[in-house]
Scaffold this motif. Structure first.
Motif, short mmCIF file in Angstrom:
data_model
loop_
_atom_site.label_atom_id
_atom_site.label_comp_id
_atom_site.label_asym_id
_atom_site.label_seq_id
_atom_site.Cartn_x
_atom_site.Cartn_y
_atom_site.Cartn_z
N LEU A 261 127.73 49.08 120.23
CA LEU A 261 127.46 49.83 121.46
C LEU A 261 126.79 48.94 122.50
CD1 LEU A 261 127.37 52.48 123.04
CD2 LEU A 261 125.21 53.02 121.87
N ASP A 262 125.88 48.09 122.07
CA ASP A 262 125.25 47.15 123.00
C ASP A 262 126.30 46.23 123.63
OD1 ASP A 262 122.75 48.17 122.47
OD2 ASP A 262 122.32 46.74 120.88
N LYS B 75 131.83 45.66 135.69
CA LYS B 75 131.41 46.33 136.92
C LYS B 75 130.92 45.33 137.95
CE LYS B 75 128.20 49.84 138.66
NZ LYS B 75 127.14 50.81 138.31
N GLN B 76 130.09 44.38 137.50
CA GLN B 76 129.57 43.36 138.42
C GLN B 76 130.71 42.49 138.95
OE1 GLN B 76 126.42 43.21 139.50
NE2 GLN B 76 127.12 41.61 140.90
N LYS B 77 131.68 42.17 138.07
CA LYS B 77 132.81 41.35 138.51
C LYS B 77 133.61 42.10 139.56
CE LYS B 77 136.89 38.93 136.78
NZ LYS B 77 137.70 38.61 135.58
N ALA B 78 133.84 43.40 139.35
CA ALA B 78 134.59 44.19 140.33
C ALA B 78 133.84 44.26 141.65
CB ALA B 78 134.84 45.59 139.78
N GLU C 162 127.20 46.00 127.59
CA GLU C 162 127.10 44.73 128.30
C GLU C 162 128.44 44.33 128.91
OE1 GLU C 162 124.47 42.98 129.03
OE2 GLU C 162 123.20 44.48 128.05
N ASP C 163 129.53 44.58 128.17
CA ASP C 163 130.85 44.26 128.71
C ASP C 163 131.16 45.12 129.92
OD1 ASP C 163 133.53 42.96 128.47
OD2 ASP C 163 134.16 45.01 128.12
N ALA C 164 130.78 46.41 129.85
CA ALA C 164 131.01 47.30 130.99
C ALA C 164 130.20 46.85 132.20
CB ALA C 164 130.64 48.73 130.62
N LYS C 165 128.97 46.40 131.96
CA LYS C 165 128.15 45.91 133.08
C LYS C 165 128.76 44.66 133.70
CE LYS C 165 123.70 47.72 131.44
NZ LYS C 165 122.35 47.36 130.94
#
Length: 233
Positions: free
Chosen positions: A109-110, A120-123, A114-117
């Motif tokens: 889950l961590d 999101k930051q890349k987008a 972290e991958d989603a963050k």
């Protein structure tokens, strides 16, 4: 030149011919991550709070006579009881964590968060570089109930729809085969009827050609044959 010598190894293929290996998911750490560590710390604090609540004063109030007559023995019993209680609670918790695979699940889950963050930051960085507005996705908890349960049912409904389509195609094929058999039987029936009509026409033509005296002769012969057969019986 080809050779059958097994000791001769074939030349390695060029790097450009080899297909690239699929990207594998990052391994999940076995050591506790942030959330697993927080869970363990939370449980440890809860056990410590319970043991502090069960202090000697509260424990002795449940046994007033031993506390008055043998306070030292009761205090020793309290220390052993709280030590065993704490050890048992922590051992049971560790066993449940291991059986339920809690640490790897929380670590995974961590990684997902972290991958989603990162994505999101890349987008956001790409949108900022292209001077575009970043569209924030709608939080799932704000979606209407109908859209939520339809999203959960969508895979099952898609599977059922595909199964129905395949069944429909199969039924159409079976219907086409049945139709061909019916048409073939109809053609055979028409051929038989046409043959019977031709026979009837031939008989009618033969009767028309016969002269009256020949017709009477045939009738007499048929009557004679019928009487002979009856006499034979």
């Amino acid at each position: 030149m080809a050779t059958d010598d097994p000791t001769v190894q074939p030349a390695p293929e060029p790097a450009s011919v080899r297909s690239p290996s699929p990207v594998s998911a990052p391994p999940v750490q076995a050591t506790p991550g942030p959330r697993a560590t927080a869970l363990q710390q939370l449980y440890s604090d809860a056990v410590t709070h319970i043991l502090k609540t069960c202090n000697y004063e509260n424990f002795a109030s449940c046994f007033p006579t031993p506390a008055r007559e043998a306070s030292q023995s009761l205090q020793q019993l309290h220390e052993e009881f709280t030590a065993r209680l704490g050890a048992s609670m922590r051992m049971n918790f560790d066993q449940i964590v291991e059986e339920r695979n809690v640490v790897p699940s929380l670590n995974e889950l961590d990684q997902l968060i972290e991958d989603a963050k990162r994505r999101k930051q890349k987008a956001m960085d790409v949108a900022a570089a292209e001077d575009k507005e970043v569209v924030q996705p709608m939080p799932p908890h704000t979606l209407p109930a109908q859209e939520l349960y339809l999203s959960h049912l969508s895979p099952s409904l898609s599977q059922q729809s595909e199964a129905l389509k395949q069944r429909q195609v199969a039924l159409q094929g079976e219907n086409a085969e049945v139709l061909q058999r019916v048409l073939q039987q109809r053609r055979e029936i028409e051929a038989l009827v046409q043959g019977l009509e031709n026979v009837v026409q031939d008989i009618n033509g033969s009767v028309t050609v016969l002269k009256p005296e020949e017709f009477d002769s045939i009738r007499n012969e048929a009557r004679t044959v019928d009487e002979d057969m009856r006499m034979a019986d």
